[in-house]
Each structure stands twice: as C-alpha cells, then as structure tokens.
Design a protein around this motif. Structure first.
Motif, PDB file in Angstrom:
ATOM      1  N   ASN A  15      10.225  -3.466   8.722  1.00  0.00           N
ATOM      2  CA  ASN A  15      10.406  -2.376   7.995  1.00  0.00           C
ATOM      3  C   ASN A  15       9.065  -1.124   8.342  1.00  0.00           C
ATOM      4  OD1 ASN A  15      12.814  -2.957   6.978  1.00  0.00           O
ATOM      5  ND2 ASN A  15      11.863  -3.784   5.154  1.00  0.00           N
ATOM      6  N   LEU A  16       8.295  -1.470   8.560  1.00  0.00           N
ATOM      7  CA  LEU A  16       6.817  -0.716   8.872  1.00  0.00           C
ATOM      8  C   LEU A  16       7.176  -0.152  10.403  1.00  0.00           C
ATOM      9  CD1 LEU A  16       3.846   0.388   8.655  1.00  0.00           C
ATOM     10  CD2 LEU A  16       3.257  -1.593   9.705  1.00  0.00           C
ATOM     11  N   LEU A  17       7.589  -0.997  11.098  1.00  0.00           N
ATOM     12  CA  LEU A  17       7.880  -0.530  12.646  1.00  0.00           C
ATOM     13  C   LEU A  17       9.093   0.519  12.594  1.00  0.00           C
ATOM     14  CD1 LEU A  17       7.381  -3.702  14.475  1.00  0.00           C
ATOM     15  CD2 LEU A  17       6.033  -1.663  14.854  1.00  0.00           C
ATOM     16  N   MET A  40      13.641 -10.921  18.317  1.00  0.00           N
ATOM     17  CA  MET A  40      13.958  -9.551  19.342  1.00  0.00           C
ATOM     18  C   MET A  40      15.058  -8.524  18.791  1.00  0.00           C
ATOM     19  SD  MET A  40      14.291 -11.530  23.141  1.00  0.00           S
ATOM     20  CE  MET A  40      13.061 -12.641  23.835  1.00  0.00           C
ATOM     21  N   ASP A  41      16.125  -9.158  18.275  1.00  0.00           N
ATOM     22  CA  ASP A  41      17.431  -8.387  17.644  1.00  0.00           C
ATOM     23  C   ASP A  41      16.815  -7.582  16.505  1.00  0.00           C
ATOM     24  OD1 ASP A  41      19.127  -9.142  19.598  1.00  0.00           O
ATOM     25  OD2 ASP A  41      19.693 -10.865  18.388  1.00  0.00           O
ATOM     26  N   ASP A  42      15.959  -8.099  15.694  1.00  0.00           N
ATOM     27  CA  ASP A  42      15.468  -7.456  14.376  1.00  0.00           C
ATOM     28  C   ASP A  42      14.681  -6.268  14.881  1.00  0.00           C
ATOM     29  OD1 ASP A  42      16.764  -9.319  12.876  1.00  0.00           O
ATOM     30  OD2 ASP A  42      14.868 -10.454  12.568  1.00  0.00           O
ATOM     31  N   LEU A  43      13.591  -6.573  15.733  1.00  0.00           N
ATOM     32  CA  LEU A  43      12.848  -5.588  16.356  1.00  0.00           C
ATOM     33  C   LEU A  43      13.497  -4.530  17.064  1.00  0.00           C
ATOM     34  CD1 LEU A  43       9.851  -7.525  18.032  1.00  0.00           C
ATOM     35  CD2 LEU A  43       9.723  -6.337  15.661  1.00  0.00           C
ATOM     36  N   LEU A  44      14.699  -4.467  17.968  1.00  0.00           N
ATOM     37  CA  LEU A  44      15.424  -3.504  18.219  1.00  0.00           C
ATOM     38  C   LEU A  44      16.293  -2.828  17.536  1.00  0.00           C
ATOM     39  CD1 LEU A  44      16.981  -5.493  21.538  1.00  0.00           C
ATOM     40  CD2 LEU A  44      15.635  -3.438  21.606  1.00  0.00           C
ATOM     41  N   ALA A  45      16.554  -3.519  16.224  1.00  0.00           N
ATOM     42  CA  ALA A  45      17.095  -2.818  15.086  1.00  0.00           C
ATOM     43  C   ALA A  45      16.295  -1.780  14.588  1.00  0.00           C
ATOM     44  CB  ALA A  45      17.549  -3.778  14.307  1.00  0.00           C
ATOM     45  N   ALA A  46      14.858  -2.122  14.639  1.00  0.00           N
ATOM     46  CA  ALA A  46      14.061  -0.984  14.003  1.00  0.00           C
ATOM     47  C   ALA A  46      13.476  -0.177  15.254  1.00  0.00           C
ATOM     48  CB  ALA A  46      12.463  -1.978  13.853  1.00  0.00           C
ATOM     49  N   LYS A  53       0.824  -1.062  -0.226  1.00  0.00           N
ATOM     50  CA  LYS A  53       0.095  -0.055   0.048  1.00  0.00           C
ATOM     51  C   LYS A  53       0.731   1.145   0.002  1.00  0.00           C
ATOM     52  CE  LYS A  53      -3.720  -2.375   0.124  1.00  0.00           C
ATOM     53  NZ  LYS A  53      -4.860  -2.354  -0.957  1.00  0.00           N
ATOM     54  N   GLY A  54       1.946   1.219  -0.406  1.00  0.00           N
ATOM     55  CA  GLY A  54       2.895   2.289  -0.611  1.00  0.00           C
ATOM     56  C   GLY A  54       3.221   3.036   0.872  1.00  0.00           C
ATOM     57  N   ASN A  55       3.115   4.434   0.820  1.00  0.00           N
ATOM     58  CA  ASN A  55       3.398   4.865   2.018  1.00  0.00           C
ATOM     59  C   ASN A  55       1.972   5.477   2.738  1.00  0.00           C
ATOM     60  OD1 ASN A  55       6.059   5.268   1.496  1.00  0.00           O
ATOM     61  ND2 ASN A  55       6.074   7.146   0.320  1.00  0.00           N
ATOM     62  N   SER A  56       1.030   4.568   2.291  1.00  0.00           N
ATOM     63  CA  SER A  56      -0.217   5.026   3.000  1.00  0.00           C
ATOM     64  C   SER A  56      -0.260   4.922   4.682  1.00  0.00           C
ATOM     65  CB  SER A  56      -1.432   3.872   2.428  1.00  0.00           C
ATOM     66  OG  SER A  56      -1.228   2.618   2.833  1.00  0.00           O
ATOM     67  N   TYR A  57       0.547   4.159   4.986  1.00  0.00           N
ATOM     68  CA  TYR A  57       0.745   3.987   6.733  1.00  0.00           C
ATOM     69  C   TYR A  57       1.004   5.525   7.432  1.00  0.00           C
ATOM     70  CZ  TYR A  57       5.767   4.479   6.103  1.00  0.00           C
ATOM     71  OH  TYR A  57       6.934   4.804   5.943  1.00  0.00           O
ATOM     72  N   GLN A  58       1.586   6.265   6.612  1.00  0.00           N
ATOM     73  CA  GLN A  58       2.160   7.511   6.918  1.00  0.00           C
ATOM     74  C   GLN A  58       0.814   8.308   7.426  1.00  0.00           C
ATOM     75  OE1 GLN A  58       4.584   9.571   4.371  1.00  0.00           O
ATOM     76  NE2 GLN A  58       6.080   8.041   4.228  1.00  0.00           N
ATOM     77  N   LYS A  64       9.378   4.852  13.498  1.00  0.00           N
ATOM     78  CA  LYS A  64       9.842   5.664  14.378  1.00  0.00           C
ATOM     79  C   LYS A  64      10.917   6.771  13.424  1.00  0.00           C
ATOM     80  CE  LYS A  64      10.975   4.940  18.547  1.00  0.00           C
ATOM     81  NZ  LYS A  64       9.930   4.879  19.704  1.00  0.00           N
ATOM     82  N   GLU A  65      11.132   6.442  12.384  1.00  0.00           N
ATOM     83  CA  GLU A  65      11.833   7.534  11.482  1.00  0.00           C
ATOM     84  C   GLU A  65      11.287   8.526  11.445  1.00  0.00           C
ATOM     85  OE1 GLU A  65      12.995   5.256   8.106  1.00  0.00           O
ATOM     86  OE2 GLU A  65      14.873   4.197   8.990  1.00  0.00           O
ATOM     87  N   ILE A  66       9.753   8.418  11.219  1.00  0.00           N
ATOM     88  CA  ILE A  66       9.090   9.877  10.849  1.00  0.00           C
ATOM     89  C   ILE A  66       8.694  10.511  12.075  1.00  0.00           C
ATOM     90  CG2 ILE A  66       6.722  10.476  10.234  1.00  0.00           C
ATOM     91  CD1 ILE A  66       6.672   8.137   8.085  1.00  0.00           C
ATOM     92  N   ASN A  67       8.466   9.816  13.279  1.00  0.00           N
ATOM     93  CA  ASN A  67       8.177  10.461  14.396  1.00  0.00           C
ATOM     94  C   ASN A  67       8.832   9.636  15.674  1.00  0.00           C
ATOM     95  OD1 ASN A  67       7.089  11.666  16.711  1.00  0.00           O
ATOM     96  ND2 ASN A  67       5.128  11.774  15.976  1.00  0.00           N
ATOM     97  N   LYS A  68      10.187  10.359  16.126  1.00  0.00           N
ATOM     98  CA  LYS A  68      10.778   9.506  17.275  1.00  0.00           C
ATOM     99  C   LYS A  68       9.859   9.623  18.545  1.00  0.00           C
ATOM    100  CE  LYS A  68      15.146  10.066  15.452  1.00  0.00           C
ATOM    101  NZ  LYS A  68      16.592  10.633  15.790  1.00  0.00           N
ATOM    102  N   LYS A  69       8.824  10.455  18.646  1.00  0.00           N
ATOM    103  CA  LYS A  69       8.127  10.607  20.037  1.00  0.00           C
ATOM    104  C   LYS A  69       6.969   9.557  20.160  1.00  0.00           C
ATOM    105  CE  LYS A  69       9.002  15.571  20.512  1.00  0.00           C
ATOM    106  NZ  LYS A  69       8.185  16.914  20.654  1.00  0.00           N
ATOM    107  N   ILE A  70       6.539   9.021  19.060  1.00  0.00           N
ATOM    108  CA  ILE A  70       5.720   7.695  19.128  1.00  0.00           C
ATOM    109  C   ILE A  70       6.241   6.593  19.569  1.00  0.00           C
ATOM    110  CG2 ILE A  70       3.979   6.294  17.797  1.00  0.00           C
ATOM    111  CD1 ILE A  70       3.715   8.641  15.812  1.00  0.00           C
TER     112      ILE A  70
END
Length: 333
Positions: A217-219, A250-256, A177-182, A223-229
């Motif tokens: 990558n979604l997660l 766990m490691d993959d999610l921490l990297a995200a 769905k492209g950037n629709s999540y934004q 975070k890249e768009i809004n670090k406060k969320i």
C-alpha cells in the motif's frame, strides 16, 4: 610454528570474537539456534574492477563519517560498486529499531539525528561526481514520523548542490506513522524504492516488525500522489518461498503500479540469521525476469547478485527511456 594446541586456541579466540560481535550488533539473535551457512556455488563471485576508485570512494565516506548500506548490510557487490564510485548512503545512523531475521544491519537503540547529515550527503555526492545517488536508511520507529522529515531535507539539500544528479530513495515502510511518508514524496525524488523483501507467508519469520500489505500500500500510495515518480521494489529468493508465491508478489506489485522489480539471492550473513533454504540457479532468475517483463513491469533486474541499488544509475537511464518511448506510443495516457 603451529601446534594442535596453538590452532585450538586460535579457533577458540576467533569464535569468541564472533560471539562478542554478534552480541553487540544483534543482541536479539544471540539465543537463536545455529544455522550452518551453505557453501556458495561458483556463480556467486564478485571482483574489484578499479582499486583506485574503490579506495577513493572509501576515503570520502570515511572522512565525512557517513554510513553506507554497502558496509553495514555486508553487500556482496561493494567491491564492484565502489570501484565505479557508486555508493548507497545510509542515513539516520547505523542502528536499526527493527530486527529483521535476514538483515546484518546493527539492531538496538539509535542515537539522535545528525543535523549536518543533509549537507554531508550533498557534499559527498558532489565529490564522488555521482550522476545518480541512492539514499537509504535504517528503520527509526523511535521517531514520530519515522525519519520522513530528515529524508526530505537530505533530498532537497542534495538536489540543491547537485542539480543534475538524479535521486533515488530506498525507504522504510513508515509502518504506523500515518501519512508521514508524504514528506518524502513531496520532496520529489526521481525514484521511490521500498523493498517487499519476501512473500507474505514468510513475513512473521523474516520481517516480524513489518506487514506485507502495508508495504504494498505504501508503494501504491506514492504512485497515487505523484505518477511521475518511478516506483521500485525488490524480493529475495532462497528463503523458502515457492514459485507461485513469487508470481503472486509480482501481481501484487503490478496492482500497486510499481515500475521496477529487482530479484536477488538471499545470502545468510551469520549462523544466527534466518537459514538459507537454497541457492537459486541463474537460469531460474532469467526465467523469472522474462515472466515479470511479460506481466508488465517497465524494467526488471534479476540475478543472484542483484541488489536494490546494484547498477541503479544504468537502470534509471533505461527506465526513463522506456517511459519516454511509452509516452510517445500512447500520448493520451
């Protein structure tokens, strides 16, 4: 009085009703092999804490004709949560376009979106006097943006009517769905949750319509768009995963840069769903919690009955305080 013939007819009727229900809710699973459900161990138990609140919550949800993931996904914690006047609203209907092998939400062709749903959710949040509301949805692959705009409208309307209520969303993956999540991110929820569900090796069997790294990558993108969320994700145990695979997730999610990890027991809904491999002992959940915290997650909920929105309000308060404490210790970060 019952005779053997009466009992036989009763059993046959019960089996027929269950078969009809399966065909209606999960037509894609009708021809699956039968996977007997393992008996639950002593540690898988739930209870109603306050029956008055439970029925009040139920009355509000039914009166407004809302859906909850508590009901649709057969959550084991529904009695406890509704007794505390906690409910996770499920938006965009009760029918999902995916066919995840573990999930009990109805599969099929959804109907149109309800334009009044943002107002209904906002009003229900107000009536239940929720300090923290969790909003999730079915997958809507039939919509151009996967329902992102509808999510956004509900967040904005809920905040408008409940300006002191914090908002947590549990979203689909918006795959292809492209950037629709934004649109969801730009509505500024307090918590953005998307569940990874299982380890990569099981994805084609457990989540055939999804891709592991698309979820990671979604997660990361949120975070890249809004670090406060605050970002959050969850995984189920008991599907056949190995310990090393869980640690890799766990490691993959921490990297995200995911803040909050939930780990819970998979409970097989019916004999036609993905077969349960094993019930994981509470001690193993406690050990994984300790490991996850040592790896760097801000907060971890790990127990057999842990679900994405289980104790979400209490956990959000803890997470907020921990971040404030981190900021005080590292003011330059």
């Amino acid at each position: 009085y019952y005779t053997d013939k009466n009992l036989c007819l009763e059993n046959q009727t019960s089996i027929s009703i269950k078969a009809i229900e399966m065909t209606a809710r999960h037509p894609e699973k009708v021809n699956n092999p039968i996977n007997p459900i393992k008996k639950k161990p002593s540690w898988i138990r739930t209870r109603i804490l306050d029956s008055q609140n439970y029925f009040k919550t139920k009355e509000i949800i039914n009166r407004k004709k809302l859906h909850t993931v508590c009901q649709e996904a057969s959550c084991p914690n529904i009695s406890e949560c509704w007794s505390k006047k906690h409910a996770t609203f499920m938006i965009m209907g009760d029918t999902c376009t995916r066919a995840c092998a573990f999930c009990n939400v109805k599969t099929g062709k959804p109907t149109h979106l309800d334009p009044l749903e943002p107002m209904k959710i906002a009003q229900a949040t107000k009536e239940l006097e929720l300090k923290h509301v969790v909003i999730t949805s079915v997958d809507r692959d039939d919509l151009k943006d996967g329902g992102a705009e509808h999510f956004s409208k509900i967040i904005l309307e809920t905040r408008k009517m409940n300006n002191r209520t914090t908002i947590e969303v549990l979203t689909p993956d918006f795959f292809r769905k492209g950037n629709s999540y934004q649109k969801v991110v730009n509505a500024n929820p307090d918590v953005f949750n998307h569940n990874i569900e299982t380890v990569p090796s099981l994805y084609l069997k457990v989540r055939p319509g999804s891709r592991y790294f698309a979820s990671v990558n979604l997660l990361k993108s949120v975070k890249e768009i809004n670090k406060k969320i605050f970002t959050k994700s969850g995984i189920m145990l008991g599907l056949g995963e190995t310990r090393d695979e869980v640690l890799q997730v766990m490691d993959d999610l921490l990297a995200a840069n995911v803040d909050f990890l939930t780990i819970g027991q998979y409970l097989q809904p019916t004999v036609k769903h993905f077969p349960l491999d094993r019930y994981v002992h509470p001690d193993e959940f406690a050990e994984l919690k300790s490991i996850a915290l040592s790896k760097g997650f801000l907060i971890v909920a790990s127990s057999p009955l842990t679900r994405s929105s289980y104790h979400a309000d209490e956990d959000f308060s803890k997470m907020k305080k921990l971040r404030e404490k981190q900021a005080a210790c590292h003011p330059l970060q």
